[in-house]
Design an enzyme around this catalytic site. Structure first.
Site, PDB file in Angstrom:
ATOM      1  N   ASN A   1      21.086 -17.706  28.520  1.00 45.14           N
ATOM      2  CA  ASN A   1      22.208 -18.618  28.812  1.00 45.14           C
ATOM      3  C   ASN A   1      23.503 -17.844  29.103  1.00 45.14           C
ATOM      4  OD1 ASN A   1      22.908 -17.670  26.334  1.00 45.14           O
ATOM      5  ND2 ASN A   1      23.325 -19.667  25.398  1.00 45.14           N
TER       6      ASN A   1
ATOM      7  N   GLY B   1      25.042 -11.854  27.906  1.00 40.30           N
ATOM      8  CA  GLY B   1      24.358 -11.103  28.963  1.00 40.30           C
ATOM      9  C   GLY B   1      25.021 -11.347  30.309  1.00 40.30           C
TER      10      GLY B   1
ATOM     11  N   GLY C   1       7.485 -21.971  17.987  1.00 39.64           N
ATOM     12  CA  GLY C   1       6.767 -23.213  18.285  1.00 39.64           C
ATOM     13  C   GLY C   1       6.120 -23.141  19.666  1.00 39.64           C
TER      14      GLY C   1
ATOM     15  N   LYS D   1       3.110 -20.811  19.550  1.00 40.73           N
ATOM     16  CA  LYS D   1       1.950 -21.464  18.922  1.00 40.73           C
ATOM     17  C   LYS D   1       1.292 -22.426  19.909  1.00 40.73           C
ATOM     18  CE  LYS D   1       1.312 -24.735  15.109  1.00 40.73           C
ATOM     19  NZ  LYS D   1       1.951 -25.964  15.591  1.00 40.73           N
TER      20      LYS D   1
ATOM     21  N   ALA E   1      12.743  -9.437  18.049  1.00 42.17           N
ATOM     22  CA  ALA E   1      13.692  -8.321  18.029  1.00 42.17           C
ATOM     23  C   ALA E   1      14.503  -8.434  16.744  1.00 42.17           C
ATOM     24  CB  ALA E   1      14.619  -8.393  19.245  1.00 42.17           C
TER      25      ALA E   1
ATOM     26  N   TYR F   1      24.905 -12.340  11.191  1.00 39.47           N
ATOM     27  CA  TYR F   1      23.881 -11.639  11.981  1.00 39.47           C
ATOM     28  C   TYR F   1      22.731 -11.200  11.070  1.00 39.47           C
ATOM     29  CZ  TYR F   1      22.021  -8.066  15.241  1.00 39.47           C
ATOM     30  OH  TYR F   1      21.229  -7.291  16.073  1.00 39.47           O
TER      31      TYR F   1
ATOM     32  N   LYS G   1      18.861 -12.691  11.126  1.00 41.26           N
ATOM     33  CA  LYS G   1      17.703 -11.845  11.429  1.00 41.26           C
ATOM     34  C   LYS G   1      16.717 -11.833  10.262  1.00 41.26           C
ATOM     35  CE  LYS G   1      18.674 -10.287  15.618  1.00 41.26           C
ATOM     36  NZ  LYS G   1      17.808 -10.515  16.781  1.00 41.26           N
TER      37      LYS G   1
ATOM     38  N   THR H   1      20.797   1.368  19.688  1.00 35.95           N
ATOM     39  CA  THR H   1      20.269   1.830  20.974  1.00 35.95           C
ATOM     40  C   THR H   1      21.386   1.837  22.009  1.00 35.95           C
ATOM     41  OG1 THR H   1      18.076   1.011  20.439  1.00 35.95           O
ATOM     42  CG2 THR H   1      18.571   1.273  22.774  1.00 35.95           C
TER      43      THR H   1
HETATM   44  P1  NAD Z   1      22.793  -8.386  24.542  1.00 39.48           P
HETATM   45  O1  NAD Z   1      23.949  -9.173  24.028  1.00 39.48           O
HETATM   46  O2  NAD Z   1      23.000  -7.486  25.689  1.00 39.48           O
HETATM   47  O3  NAD Z   1      21.572  -9.337  24.887  1.00 39.48           O
HETATM   48  C1  NAD Z   1      21.332 -10.557  24.228  1.00 39.48           C
HETATM   49  C2  NAD Z   1      21.016 -11.599  25.272  1.00 39.48           C
HETATM   50  O4  NAD Z   1      20.709 -12.845  24.615  1.00 39.48           O
HETATM   51  C3  NAD Z   1      22.195 -11.881  26.213  1.00 39.48           C
HETATM   52  O5  NAD Z   1      21.765 -11.806  27.547  1.00 39.48           O
HETATM   53  C4  NAD Z   1      22.646 -13.279  25.832  1.00 39.48           C
HETATM   54  O6  NAD Z   1      23.232 -13.982  26.893  1.00 39.48           O
HETATM   55  C5  NAD Z   1      21.330 -13.893  25.347  1.00 39.48           C
HETATM   56  N1  NAD Z   1      21.507 -15.035  24.458  1.00 39.48           N
HETATM   57  C6  NAD Z   1      22.269 -15.101  23.333  1.00 39.48           C
HETATM   58  N2  NAD Z   1      22.161 -16.320  22.784  1.00 39.48           N
HETATM   59  C7  NAD Z   1      21.304 -17.037  23.565  1.00 39.48           C
HETATM   60  C8  NAD Z   1      20.791 -18.364  23.510  1.00 39.48           C
HETATM   61  N3  NAD Z   1      21.142 -19.213  22.541  1.00 39.48           N
HETATM   62  N4  NAD Z   1      19.935 -18.762  24.475  1.00 39.48           N
HETATM   63  C9  NAD Z   1      19.560 -17.912  25.478  1.00 39.48           C
HETATM   64  N5  NAD Z   1      20.002 -16.650  25.579  1.00 39.48           N
HETATM   65  C10 NAD Z   1      20.879 -16.222  24.621  1.00 39.48           C
HETATM   66  O7  NAD Z   1      22.235  -7.566  23.278  1.00 39.48           O
HETATM   67  P2  NAD Z   1      21.112  -6.442  23.196  1.00 39.48           P
HETATM   68  O8  NAD Z   1      21.746  -5.215  22.695  1.00 39.48           O
HETATM   69  O9  NAD Z   1      20.312  -6.399  24.435  1.00 39.48           O
HETATM   70  O10 NAD Z   1      20.196  -7.031  22.031  1.00 39.48           O
HETATM   71  C11 NAD Z   1      19.022  -7.749  22.312  1.00 39.48           C
HETATM   72  C12 NAD Z   1      18.275  -8.048  21.029  1.00 39.48           C
HETATM   73  O11 NAD Z   1      17.940  -6.827  20.365  1.00 39.48           O
HETATM   74  C13 NAD Z   1      19.085  -8.885  20.052  1.00 39.48           C
HETATM   75  O12 NAD Z   1      18.206  -9.824  19.425  1.00 39.48           O
HETATM   76  C14 NAD Z   1      19.575  -7.872  19.045  1.00 39.48           C
HETATM   77  O13 NAD Z   1      19.753  -8.444  17.772  1.00 39.48           O
HETATM   78  C15 NAD Z   1      18.439  -6.858  19.046  1.00 39.48           C
HETATM   79  N6  NAD Z   1      18.911  -5.526  18.645  1.00 39.48           N
HETATM   80  C16 NAD Z   1      19.632  -4.742  19.507  1.00 39.48           C
HETATM   81  C17 NAD Z   1      20.082  -3.485  19.087  1.00 39.48           C
HETATM   82  C18 NAD Z   1      20.849  -2.554  19.994  1.00 39.48           C
HETATM   83  O14 NAD Z   1      21.180  -1.447  19.575  1.00 39.48           O
HETATM   84  N7  NAD Z   1      21.143  -2.923  21.232  1.00 39.48           N
HETATM   85  C19 NAD Z   1      19.818  -3.057  17.770  1.00 39.48           C
HETATM   86  C20 NAD Z   1      19.113  -3.890  16.932  1.00 39.48           C
HETATM   87  C21 NAD Z   1      18.646  -5.111  17.377  1.00 39.48           C
END
Ligand code: NAD
Ligand code: UDP
Length: 314
Positions: free
Chosen positions: A33, A37, A103, A106, A115, A146, A150, A176
């Site tokens: 959404n 992103g 859901g 499943k 993630a 957060y 998680k 990362t």
């Molecule tokens: P990011 O913010 O670049 O990507 C997250 C994406 O989720 C975005 O494109 C955002 O628009 C989308 N999003 C958020 N809420 C949404 C919703 N309700 N419906 C649809 N889309 C939605 O972050 P990232 O760094 O790419 O992280 C991605 C995942 O990896 C996350 O779940 C984050 O918790 C996990 N993670 C990332 C890191 C890191 O170092 N980058 C570390 C630990 C965990």
């Protein structure tokens, strides 16, 4: 052909996963959404015969036509400044979004990958962090939105696995970095690179003695994909063991870009973890995975992206 849904697919990690799974021959449905992103991250995939995009908020009921083999749930704000400004959305996507994605998994008889994050360990009081450590999280602190989302997401994933026999995977991702990070997402690396390149002061929080272990994106993606294709249901850490203090990290970036920036010290944010380093013996043993790109090389590759992004590419 395998058909895979990636929620959060227009984000930093999600878009790299779209690329990787397309390379592996999957048909990829990307859902996002654009909360944090960007369409830019997936614009190169427009017109790809095995790629499609659905704009949808995963906290609302998810409908996908046709079969699915895998659901990878990556939707969530991930940078501290994002989840501090979007606390309710962060809790909802971790709770309601994970429930909807499970859901759907499943209903499609698919396999689910969550993630998760090193933040489930909170401000850890064991070092390095093994998957068996239960964490030290402040549920009512600013980062709690957060961390607890998680932790709930992991719990509901295991409940779907145990109660509904859904095949599930949980990856605990450590910090990362790499191309497609947002330059203004407030995380240490993009902030420091942007500041170093513009000659602004580098904003180190606190003394800078807190540590992190930074992993280059290609290594993280490889670890996630190996876990996806495995049959490992328990959580697995994916991260680099090369730990560095944030002050040293700032100095490395100043040296890398040959910057004249000074270092300034801001207050340390509430509940900022004092140290973080994964124990990756499980990933090593079960997935035969370990990081390949060292920080020097990873930072060099990331700098190329940052220079392009700010229009300073040679
Ligand atoms: P990011 O913010 O670049 O990507 C997250 C994406 O989720 C975005 O494109 C955002 O628009 C989308 N999003 C958020 N809420 C949404 C919703 N309700 N419906 C649809 N889309 C939605 O972050 P990232 O760094 O790419 O992280 C991605 C995942 O990896 C996350 O779940 C984050 O918790 C996990 N993670 C990332 C890191 C890191 O170092 N980058 C570390 C630990 C965990
Ligand atoms: N940090 C910093 N200056 C910044 C951004 C971050 O000193 O401009 C610190 C932050 O307080 C933390 C570390 O760098 O101690 C890593 O922060 P980041 O937001 O990248 O990820 P975190 O591991 O905290 O989720």
């Amino acid at each position: 052909m395998l058909r895979t849904l990636i929620t959060g697919g227009a984000g930093f990690l999600g878009s790299h996963l779209c690329d990787r799974l397309l390379d592996d021959g999957h048909e990829v449905v990307c859902m996002d959404n654009f909360l944090t992103g960007s369409p830019d991250n997936i614009s190169h995939l427009t017109g790809h015969p095995r790629f499609s995009f659905l704009e949808h908020d995963v906290t609302e009921y998810i409908t996908i036509e046709g079969p699915l083999d895998y659901v990878l749930h990556f939707a969530s704000p991930a940078s501290p400044i994002d989840y501090l400004r979007l606390p309710i959305q962060t809790l909802k996507v971790g709770a309601l979004g994970t429930h909807n994605a499970l859901g759907l998994t499943k209903a499609k008889n698919a396999c689910f990958l969550l993630a998760s994050t090193s933040e489930v360990y909170g401000d850890p009081n064991t070092h390095p962090q093994k998957e068996t450590y239960w964490g030290n999280v402040n549920p009512v602190g600013l980062r709690g939105v957060y961390d607890e989302a998680k932790r709930f997401a992991e719990a509901i994933t295991m409940a779907y696995h145990r109660h509904h026999n859904v095949p599930t995977r949980i990856v605990r991702i450590f910090n990362t970095y790499g191309p497609r990070m947002r330059l203004n997402d407030g995380r240490a690396l993009p902030a420091f690179m942007r500041q170093a390149l513009s000659g602004e002061p580098i904003t180190v929080h606190g003394t800078g003695k807190q540590t992190r272990s930074f992993t280059y994106v290609d290594d993280t993606i490889e670890g996630i994909v190996r876990l996806l294709y495995s049959n490992v249901t328990s959580p697995v850490n994916i991260g680099c063991c090369d730990e560095i203090s944030i002050l040293e990290f700032a100095k490395e970036i100043i040296a890398l870009v040959n910057s004249t920036s000074a270092i300034t010290h801001d207050p340390l944010p509430e509940d900022d973890p004092k140290s973080r380093r994964p124990d990756i013996s499980l990933a090593n043993r079960l997935l035969d995975w370990s990081p390949r790109v060292d920080r020097e090389e990873g930072l060099r590759r990331t700098l190329v992206y940052v220079l392009e992004k700010i229009g300073q590419a040679p």
